[in-house]
Design a protein around this motif. Structure first.
Motif, PDB file in Angstrom:
ATOM      1  N   ILE A   1     -28.691 -24.030  -9.338  1.00 55.28           N
ATOM      2  CA  ILE A   1     -27.468 -23.413  -9.851  1.00 55.28           C
ATOM      3  C   ILE A   1     -27.188 -22.121  -9.091  1.00 55.28           C
ATOM      4  O   ILE A   1     -28.043 -21.242  -8.998  1.00 55.28           O
ATOM      5  CB  ILE A   1     -27.603 -23.116 -11.368  1.00 55.28           C
ATOM      6  CG1 ILE A   1     -27.802 -24.425 -12.120  1.00 55.28           C
ATOM      7  CG2 ILE A   1     -26.371 -22.369 -11.877  1.00 55.28           C
ATOM      8  CD1 ILE A   1     -28.270 -24.251 -13.538  1.00 55.28           C
ATOM      9  N   ILE A   2     -25.993 -22.047  -8.531  1.00 56.55           N
ATOM     10  CA  ILE A   2     -25.574 -20.812  -7.875  1.00 56.55           C
ATOM     11  C   ILE A   2     -24.567 -20.147  -8.793  1.00 56.55           C
ATOM     12  O   ILE A   2     -23.586 -20.764  -9.208  1.00 56.55           O
ATOM     13  CB  ILE A   2     -24.952 -21.097  -6.494  1.00 56.55           C
ATOM     14  CG1 ILE A   2     -26.007 -21.731  -5.589  1.00 56.55           C
ATOM     15  CG2 ILE A   2     -24.411 -19.813  -5.872  1.00 56.55           C
ATOM     16  CD1 ILE A   2     -25.500 -22.128  -4.228  1.00 56.55           C
TER      17      ILE A   2
ATOM     18  N   ARG B   1     -26.559 -32.120  -7.224  1.00 54.02           N
ATOM     19  CA  ARG B   1     -27.829 -31.488  -6.893  1.00 54.02           C
ATOM     20  C   ARG B   1     -27.681 -29.965  -6.948  1.00 54.02           C
ATOM     21  O   ARG B   1     -28.607 -29.253  -7.267  1.00 54.02           O
ATOM     22  CB  ARG B   1     -28.268 -31.921  -5.497  1.00 54.02           C
ATOM     23  CG  ARG B   1     -28.561 -33.416  -5.460  1.00 54.02           C
ATOM     24  CD  ARG B   1     -29.309 -33.795  -4.224  1.00 54.02           C
ATOM     25  NE  ARG B   1     -28.419 -33.848  -3.073  1.00 54.02           N
ATOM     26  CZ  ARG B   1     -28.842 -34.191  -1.855  1.00 54.02           C
ATOM     27  NH1 ARG B   1     -30.110 -34.479  -1.629  1.00 54.02           N
ATOM     28  NH2 ARG B   1     -27.998 -34.250  -0.854  1.00 54.02           N
ATOM     29  N   ILE B   2     -26.486 -29.525  -6.607  1.00 49.22           N
ATOM     30  CA  ILE B   2     -26.217 -28.084  -6.626  1.00 49.22           C
ATOM     31  C   ILE B   2     -24.905 -27.842  -7.372  1.00 49.22           C
ATOM     32  O   ILE B   2     -23.896 -28.476  -7.087  1.00 49.22           O
ATOM     33  CB  ILE B   2     -26.074 -27.531  -5.188  1.00 49.22           C
ATOM     34  CG1 ILE B   2     -27.358 -27.784  -4.391  1.00 49.22           C
ATOM     35  CG2 ILE B   2     -25.721 -26.044  -5.205  1.00 49.22           C
ATOM     36  CD1 ILE B   2     -27.237 -27.502  -2.911  1.00 49.22           C
ATOM     37  N   ILE B   3     -24.941 -26.937  -8.359  1.00 50.41           N
ATOM     38  CA  ILE B   3     -23.705 -26.557  -9.052  1.00 50.41           C
ATOM     39  C   ILE B   3     -23.420 -25.093  -8.731  1.00 50.41           C
ATOM     40  O   ILE B   3     -24.301 -24.243  -8.806  1.00 50.41           O
ATOM     41  CB  ILE B   3     -23.826 -26.739 -10.585  1.00 50.41           C
ATOM     42  CG1 ILE B   3     -23.693 -28.219 -10.947  1.00 50.41           C
ATOM     43  CG2 ILE B   3     -22.753 -25.947 -11.324  1.00 50.41           C
ATOM     44  CD1 ILE B   3     -23.543 -28.468 -12.430  1.00 50.41           C
ATOM     45  N   VAL B   4     -22.179 -24.823  -8.354  1.00 51.82           N
ATOM     46  CA  VAL B   4     -21.781 -23.449  -8.078  1.00 51.82           C
ATOM     47  C   VAL B   4     -20.820 -23.001  -9.169  1.00 51.82           C
ATOM     48  O   VAL B   4     -19.796 -23.642  -9.394  1.00 51.82           O
ATOM     49  CB  VAL B   4     -21.083 -23.340  -6.707  1.00 51.82           C
ATOM     50  CG1 VAL B   4     -20.700 -21.893  -6.418  1.00 51.82           C
ATOM     51  CG2 VAL B   4     -21.964 -23.905  -5.612  1.00 51.82           C
ATOM     52  N   LEU B   5     -21.160 -21.925  -9.875  1.00 56.77           N
ATOM     53  CA  LEU B   5     -20.275 -21.400 -10.911  1.00 56.77           C
ATOM     54  C   LEU B   5     -19.693 -20.084 -10.430  1.00 56.77           C
ATOM     55  O   LEU B   5     -20.422 -19.155 -10.122  1.00 56.77           O
ATOM     56  CB  LEU B   5     -21.040 -21.184 -12.217  1.00 56.77           C
ATOM     57  CG  LEU B   5     -21.630 -22.445 -12.832  1.00 56.77           C
ATOM     58  CD1 LEU B   5     -23.116 -22.289 -12.989  1.00 56.77           C
ATOM     59  CD2 LEU B   5     -20.969 -22.747 -14.139  1.00 56.77           C
ATOM     60  N   ASP B   6     -18.364 -20.039 -10.378  1.00 58.19           N
ATOM     61  CA  ASP B   6     -17.697 -18.850  -9.878  1.00 58.19           C
ATOM     62  C   ASP B   6     -17.166 -18.048 -11.064  1.00 58.19           C
ATOM     63  O   ASP B   6     -16.227 -18.466 -11.718  1.00 58.19           O
ATOM     64  CB  ASP B   6     -16.551 -19.293  -8.952  1.00 58.19           C
ATOM     65  CG  ASP B   6     -16.095 -18.179  -8.044  1.00 58.19           C
ATOM     66  OD1 ASP B   6     -16.544 -17.035  -8.234  1.00 58.19           O
ATOM     67  OD2 ASP B   6     -15.287 -18.452  -7.153  1.00 58.19           O
ATOM     68  N   GLU B   7     -17.752 -16.915 -11.328  1.00 55.70           N
ATOM     69  CA  GLU B   7     -17.362 -16.056 -12.457  1.00 55.70           C
ATOM     70  C   GLU B   7     -17.130 -16.865 -13.731  1.00 55.70           C
ATOM     71  O   GLU B   7     -16.040 -16.836 -14.302  1.00 55.70           O
ATOM     72  CB  GLU B   7     -16.079 -15.288 -12.119  1.00 55.70           C
ATOM     73  CG  GLU B   7     -16.216 -14.302 -10.992  1.00 55.70           C
ATOM     74  CD  GLU B   7     -16.911 -13.006 -11.391  1.00 55.70           C
ATOM     75  OE1 GLU B   7     -17.194 -12.820 -12.596  1.00 55.70           O
ATOM     76  OE2 GLU B   7     -17.193 -12.199 -10.507  1.00 55.70           O
TER      77      GLU B   7
END
Lengths: 337, 499
Positions: free
Chosen positions: B196-197, B163-169
């Motif tokens: 999307i974060i 439901r939520i994807i977090v992309l770090d750099e």
């Protein structure tokens, strides 16, 4: 590739965990800094309370003498661990090399040249291990085990597998003599320790050794000759154990090929208990010697208490496991020292 | 899922470590079907906030709601069960497994208790296809390029139907081309209603992809705004708390005679027949896509890698460079791309790091002169305002930007005539970046020749006098800055003519 987030995370967690490490628990801090001194003190107190012989000059001279031989090896082994070379398992072979040659060559070339030749040849063994490790890139455990086995084989073949006896009792007297009440062998050990400490902490070679162990690629990219530095640590250890073996041979006035068996583990135990990281990049000679003092005193107390040999081994094993576990834990908390 | 529903609501999140307040009362609201960027300098609290969201840290205070339901996540598995997936920059993949096995790592489709390989390959192909990636599901992961691996990591998160994807750099190892492809994928996921974060340093990119932007500074939330009404300058000002007037100031310098000349250099694998020269007082840019052979070229010039053909001249004289030590003697210094692995010895102090290349010169009879050693460290700590100003501090404890300044100091201590810089500002925050540019500007003004490798086109265009673009191991002729644009560089880097 520099990962930005890794960087960031390390920045924050390192700082915070370090704060926690330093500010949060003075006990942990005290233990990590002075733990060994406290442990040594505890053994001293316990020993003097439980045995009337413990706190006597005679006992201490005994402890120091038995410490001297392995102590010289410890100085060299410190370089191997700090440079990130894991361990030198060829120590029994280089000790045998030193002991046997220093005795066997005496009738041929005289005691002093024999002594020097024995150490030089041991150093040559170290050079071979060092070249294999530093320049060819072979794992240190495998390389030193291989070289050690071969050298031991050659030494055994050379003396025909028998015990070599000394022919010059004067040399034994010299090694066993005392200066200001201190056995000469102990003074030699102290000299080696001081030189080793100076080289590791004050010379550029020592700084290179620490840097190579801390981050080999960064050291290489900083124009440090990392291959030579790695090889050098094994040469230093081999020269130390050659010296140690030669002194052992002269003391005993006899040498068997297996005379050095077990010294590699005693030396590694001392260095690791001294808090020197098996991963390299950190450590000093005084720390390693403190580890040695602790182990020797503990063994001495156990002997005086009549603790059986298997139990002694069990205790030392626990000690190594504990020291390594502590190293890992401190590394985690300190943020990858 | 309706497009406007709230996916995540964090209220009053604080996280205190003994002695440090990493987050203070942060509020964050993320909607389904939108890209929400979180920006901030190093240490602003982005990572801590994401660790709270991923269940790694339990916040000291504050509440988290997922899709309107208050949750308490104690471990990463809790967050995963709630449909939160992280795409870390350090890829959590197994190089020796296939793409499909990586995508389904830990939750392989099963049939009669055994892994159903056929189903796994089929599903992976569908997912990769949906993401528009042309990667063979059977390929060994380790054989893929870093950018392809990154896509696999995204596919892995996507396959879990989050439901939520977090992309770090996510773009720090991607070229502009690949970044565009990533953005297409993100837009697709967005249309499916996934929240999307997007965490990034790269302000321009953030404005391109994000719908909303939250700015963090020193652990506090500064503002959340729609991305539409915000400019690059404004965002940088909010991030650093001050106006950074010129992101890439160019110090004018006098250009003199050639110092380093590279003739037909090649290593018969990564790069071939490379020719260029750098002049006194000049910054030569070396750009191109990741994998074009830039780093390998720099390493060969510095003696860290072997060149098999061609030659190198310094001040008109041919030099043989077989080791970094030889390069240093020839007056060449190299600041590596990978600061953590090749730049610093983290366990040593700043002082010990700085003097490493010149230790021998500081020594007499093998003994390092502590006075000279300290003097050197003090000089650079002051000159480059390395923070904290304590040369005895372990360098591993410094921030990225300060580590980089120390690495620069290290090389300046060797007094080189040519400085090779490999991505000198990657992973450092905006303030430190400007400072590093200022230092480089002063160096060339003082007559040093600089070769700067950079993937960041605005940086290349802003700082360099001439630029070489590498593609598949071949280098273009140097082009004057005046004749260049981002479009032109991309055309040279990809081999596609600019439209």
């Amino acid at each position: 590739m520099t990962d930005v987030p890794i960087q960031m995370r390390q920045d924050t967690t390192q700082d915070t965990t370090n704060e926690r490490f330093r500010g949060g628990s003075p006990l942990v801090d005290l233990l990590s800094r002075g733990g060994l001194a406290i442990a040594i003190l505890a053994v001293l107190v316990y020993g003097s309370l439980t045995s009337p012989f413990f706190f006597t000059t005679g006992n201490f001279v005994n402890v120091l003498t038995s410490m001297a031989i392995v102590g010289i090896v410890v100085v060299g082994m410190t370089f191997v661990l700090v440079v990130g070379g894991l361990a030198d398992l060829s120590v029994p072979a280089t000790i045998a090399c030193g002991a046997i040659l220093s005795l066997a060559l005496q009738p041929v070339i005289g005691p002093v040249p024999a002594f020097a030749a024995a150490i030089a040849l041991a150093g040559l063994c170290g050079l071979i291990s060092g070249l294999l490790i530093g320049y060819v890139g072979i794992n240190p455990i495998i390389a030193t085990l291989g070289v050690g086995t071969i050298v031991l084989g050659i030494v055994q073949a050379a003396v025909g597998g028998v015990i070599v006896y000394g022919t010059n009792p004067d040399t034994a007297a010299l090694v066993k003599s005392r200066l200001f009440g201190i056995p000469v062998i102990v003074l030699i050990f102290l000299a080696v320790a001081i030189i080793g400490h100076f080289v590791l902490s004050r010379s550029y070679w020592g700084r290179w050794t620490v840097a190579t162990g801390g981050n080999c690629s960064a050291a290489e990219a900083s124009a440090v000759p990392v291959r030579a530095v790695k090889a050098g640590a094994f040469v230093i250890t081999a020269i130390c154990s050659g010296l140690s073996g030669a002194l052992l041979g002269l003391t005993l006035q006899s040498a068997r090929p297996l005379v050095g068996t077990g010294y590699e583990f005693s030396a590694i135990t001392a260095v690791v208990v001294g808090g020197i990281s098996i991963m390299g990049g950190f450590g000093s000679v005084p720390r390693a010697i403190a580890g040695l003092v602790f182990v020797q005193l503990l063994t001495n107390v156990m002997v005086l208490q009549g603790v059986r040999t298997p139990v002694q081994g069990f205790v030392l094993g626990l000690l190594i496991a504990g020291a390594v576990a502590l190293d890992v834990a401190l590394r985690k908390r300190g943020g990858g020292a | 899922m309706s497009a406007a529903a709230t996916a995540l609501r964090m209220r009053g999140i604080s996280k205190t470590f003994p002695g440090v307040k990493a987050l203070s009362s942060v509020n964050l609201t993320v909607e389904f079907g939108r890209v929400h960027a979180i920006v901030g300098e190093n240490g602003a609290g982005k990572s801590t906030l994401m660790k709270v969201l991923s269940g790694t840290y339990l916040p000291t205070t504050g509440t988290t709601e997922i899709a309107g339901v208050e949750v308490r996540m104690r471990k990463p598995a809790d967050a995963q069960r709630l449909g939160i997936r992280m795409v870390h920059q350090e890829l959590n993949l197994v190089p020796d497994l296939s793409v499909a096995e990586n995508v389904y790592l830990g939750r392989m489709p099963r049939r009669w208790g055994l892994a159903d390989k056929a189903a796994m390959l089929r599903e992976t192909a569908v997912i990769l296809d949906e993401l528009g990636a042309t990667i063979d599901p059977k390929a060994r992961l380790g054989d893929l390029s870093i950018s392809q691996q990154q896509l696999v990591e995204i596919a892995k998160a996507y396959a879990a139907a989050p439901r939520i994807i977090v992309l770090d750099e996510p773009t720090s190892s991607l070229s502009e081309h690949e970044t565009a492809a990533l953005f297409r994928i993100l837009r697709k996921m967005k249309q499916q209603g996934i929240a999307i974060i997007y965490i990034s340093h790269r302000v321009k990119e953030v404005l391109e992809i994000a719908d909303d932007v939250t700015i963090l500074r020193d652990g506090s939330m500064i503002d959340t705004r729609p991305a539409d009404g915000i400019t690059v300058a404004e965002m940088i000002r909010l991030m650093v708390g001050r106006e950074v007037t010129n992101v890439f100031p160019k110090t004018p310098s006098e250009i003199g005679a050639p110092v380093l000349k590279v003739v037909a250099l090649g290593d018969s694998y990564n790069f071939r027949n490379v020719n260029f020269e750098v002049r006194k007082g000049e910054i030569l840019g070396l750009t191109g896509l990741v994998g074009a052979g830039r780093t390998e070229l720099a390493k060969a010039v510095f003696g860290l890698a072997r060149a098999t053909e061609g030659r190198i001249e310094v001040d008109g004289k041919p030099v043989v460079i077989g080791s970094p030590a030889a390069a240093v003697r020839a007056g060449i210094a190299y600041v590596p791309e990978d600061r953590k692995d090749e730049g610093i010895v983290p366990s040593l102090s700043v002082r010990e790091n700085i003097s490493l290349p010149v230790l021998r010169k500081l020594s007499r009879f093998g003994r390092v002169s502590m006075t000279a050693d300290r003097r050197l460290a003090d000089k650079y700590t002051k000159e480059f305002s390395i923070m904290p100003p304590d040369p005895e501090r372990r360098i591993g404890l410094l921030s990225g930007g300060n580590q980089q300044k120390a690495v620069l100091s290290k090389w300046l201590s060797a007094d080189p005539s040519v400085l090779l810089l490999d991505e000198p500002t990657r992973g450092v925050d905006v303030g430190a970046k400007a400072e590093i540019h200022r230092i480089i500007g002063e160096l060339v003004a003082g007559g040093m020749a600089v070769v700067m490798i950079s993937s960041e086109l605005p940086e290349v265009l802003g700082v360099c006098d001439r630029v070489i673009v590498m593609r598949d191991g071949h280098a273009s002729a140097p082009v004057d800055r005046a004749a260049l644009s981002e479009e032109k560089i991309m055309a040279l880097a990809t081999g596609e003519e600019a439209a």
